[in-house]
Design an enzyme around this catalytic site. Structure first.
Site, PDB file in Angstrom:
ATOM      1  N   TYR A   1       0.838  -1.194   0.000  1.00 52.26           N
ATOM      2  CA  TYR A   1       0.000   0.000   0.000  1.00 52.26           C
ATOM      3  C   TYR A   1       0.873   1.245   0.000  1.00 52.26           C
ATOM      4  O   TYR A   1       1.674   1.467   0.909  1.00 52.26           O
ATOM      5  CB  TYR A   1      -0.901  -0.021   1.222  1.00 52.26           C
ATOM      6  CG  TYR A   1      -2.083   0.908   1.174  1.00 52.26           C
ATOM      7  CD1 TYR A   1      -3.331   0.444   0.762  1.00 52.26           C
ATOM      8  CD2 TYR A   1      -1.976   2.239   1.550  1.00 52.26           C
ATOM      9  CE1 TYR A   1      -4.439   1.284   0.739  1.00 52.26           C
ATOM     10  CE2 TYR A   1      -3.067   3.087   1.519  1.00 52.26           C
ATOM     11  CZ  TYR A   1      -4.294   2.608   1.105  1.00 52.26           C
ATOM     12  OH  TYR A   1      -5.391   3.445   1.081  1.00 52.26           O
TER      13      TYR A   1
ATOM     14  N   TYR B   1      -5.674   5.487  -7.083  1.00 54.07           N
ATOM     15  CA  TYR B   1      -5.913   5.367  -5.648  1.00 54.07           C
ATOM     16  C   TYR B   1      -7.311   4.807  -5.450  1.00 54.07           C
ATOM     17  O   TYR B   1      -8.302   5.527  -5.547  1.00 54.07           O
ATOM     18  CB  TYR B   1      -5.775   6.738  -4.977  1.00 54.07           C
ATOM     19  CG  TYR B   1      -6.110   6.741  -3.503  1.00 54.07           C
ATOM     20  CD1 TYR B   1      -5.298   6.067  -2.596  1.00 54.07           C
ATOM     21  CD2 TYR B   1      -7.218   7.424  -3.021  1.00 54.07           C
ATOM     22  CE1 TYR B   1      -5.593   6.071  -1.244  1.00 54.07           C
ATOM     23  CE2 TYR B   1      -7.524   7.435  -1.671  1.00 54.07           C
ATOM     24  CZ  TYR B   1      -6.700   6.758  -0.784  1.00 54.07           C
ATOM     25  OH  TYR B   1      -7.002   6.761   0.562  1.00 54.07           O
TER      26      TYR B   1
END
Length: 388
Positions: free
Chosen positions: A297, A341
């Protein structure tokens, strides 16, 4: 999964389908429509129909209720529905929840989804605009009055300490950004397709919250992503090679807060990800050397370095050199820095593509992929593997 014992989930569930909308800065349609498009795409990919679905999982942050998505997508009765808290930290946990449901026989086909107009609508990067008093928000009261209003400013505190302790410069973060954009440049689905960057570009980008520059920060994106989870047995009979859930974990550290855990003894690591790492290694029986690809991430570059260190791929302070050397294929879709995102859900999809052999930046023979969710908050992680 217990913090002290190996769990029994590994190998009992698999991701059988992945689907997404385009990734844009202005989708021009509702978040509900994005969610439904992603769900339909994932079911088509798996060779299933809405009638096959009996479970839905999403984020507490998602504005599309499970029952509303079910209605709009043509899904009938649900025997399982669940939501995971803590923003991006929920990504891998949605798959864990789905896997637990199918392994226990509570549901047979569960779709995990996340959809938002994060760029054209609410922009997380704009920070806290207003907050109702709550126990959860109390920790922010120690930070907001001093100007720490945005995710970038919260991460900058830990990033500054990391550089100081390890005697590094902000160039250390640049290696993560350059790697992500190199992979995104080859990815037609990525917002930054065809646009790689150099370390010089990183160093020339404007400050956002020192020591973080613009190119240390993920994008803001409109879009939707969904994955289909079912039993490993059923997945073997569907359209694609299954991505088996080898291990799944959630983790929150001691003295955990949401992005503002500044009162821990050490700001140079991510204790919540250490909890996840210990569980994943224990349950899978694997070690860092067994991982073929890592999808970590990357809302902010410093936390990618800290994750590599928490998982034991390298020693504290050595992650920048590890990334620069290309020692491990990392975020081969371009990550959230380069592709989109989507609160980490697009990273799960990339892990599946690597195991299928269909990634645009394919790692030959990839058989085990580590995926992580948002950091700085209670988080989650997966190890996905081929059926073999």
């Amino acid at each position: 999964m217990s913090l002290r014992t190996r769990d029994l989930l590994g190998g009992r569930a698999a991701i059988a389908g992945i689907g997404a909308t385009e990734f844009s800065k202005d989708s021009g349609r509702s978040e509900l429509r994005l969610a439904v498009e992603a769900v339909h795409a994932a079911l088509d990919d798996a060779g299933l129909t809405p009638a096959d679905v009996d479970g839905l999982v999403t984020f507490t942050m998602d504005g599309n209720p499970e029952i509303t998505v079910a209605q709009a997508a043509g899904i009938g009765e649900l025997s399982f529905f669940s939501r995971i808290h803590y923003g991006g930290g929920a990504a891998c946990a949605t798959v864990q929840q789905a896997a637990l449901a199918v392994a226990a026989g509570v549901a047979e086909v569960v779709v995990c989804y996340r959809a938002f107009n994060e760029r054209s609508g609410r922009r997380f990067g704009s920070g806290v605009q207003q907050r109702e008093p709550s126990a959860e928000g109390a920790a922010l009261g120690w930070s907001l009055p001093w100007g720490l209003l945005t995710p970038a400013s919260w991460v900058a505190m830990a990033a500054r300490r990391y550089l100081h302790v390890h005697r590094l410069t902000p160039e250390a973060f640049g290696h993560v950004a350059v790697t992500a954009r190199r992979h995104a440049a080859n990815n037609p689905a990525a917002w930054f397709h065809g646009r790689p960057i150099t370390l010089a570009d990183h160093a020339a980008s404007r400050w956002i919250a020192e020591p973080l520059r613009l190119l240390d920060c993920c994008q803001e994106t409109d879009g939707g992503q969904a994955v289909v989870v079912t039993t490993a047995e059923r997945a073997r009979d569907l359209r694609h090679r299954p991505a088996v859930v080898t291990a799944a974990a959630q983790g929150a550290g001691r003295r955990q807060e949401g992005m503002t855990s500044f009162y821990r003894d050490d700001l140079t690591g991510l204790p919540e990800m250490d909890v996840v790492a210990r569980q994943l290694w224990r349950t899978s029986g694997l070690r860092p050397a067994d991982i073929d690809v890592a999808v970590l991430y990357d809302h902010f570059t410093p936390f990618v370095l800290m994750q590599l260190e928490e998982f034991g791929f390298c020693k504290p302070g050595e992650a920048a050199d590890f990334v620069a050397a290309g020692a491990l294929p990392l975020n081969t879709h371009g990550g959230q820095l380069g592709e989109a995102y989507l609160h980490g859900m697009n990273g799960i999809a990339e892990a599946v593509r690597q195991l299928r052999g269909s990634s645009v930046n394919q790692v030959p023979g990839a058989g085990r992929v580590l995926v992580t969710a948002g950091t700085g908050v209670p988080t989650s992680g997966l190890i996905l593997g081929t059926d073999a």
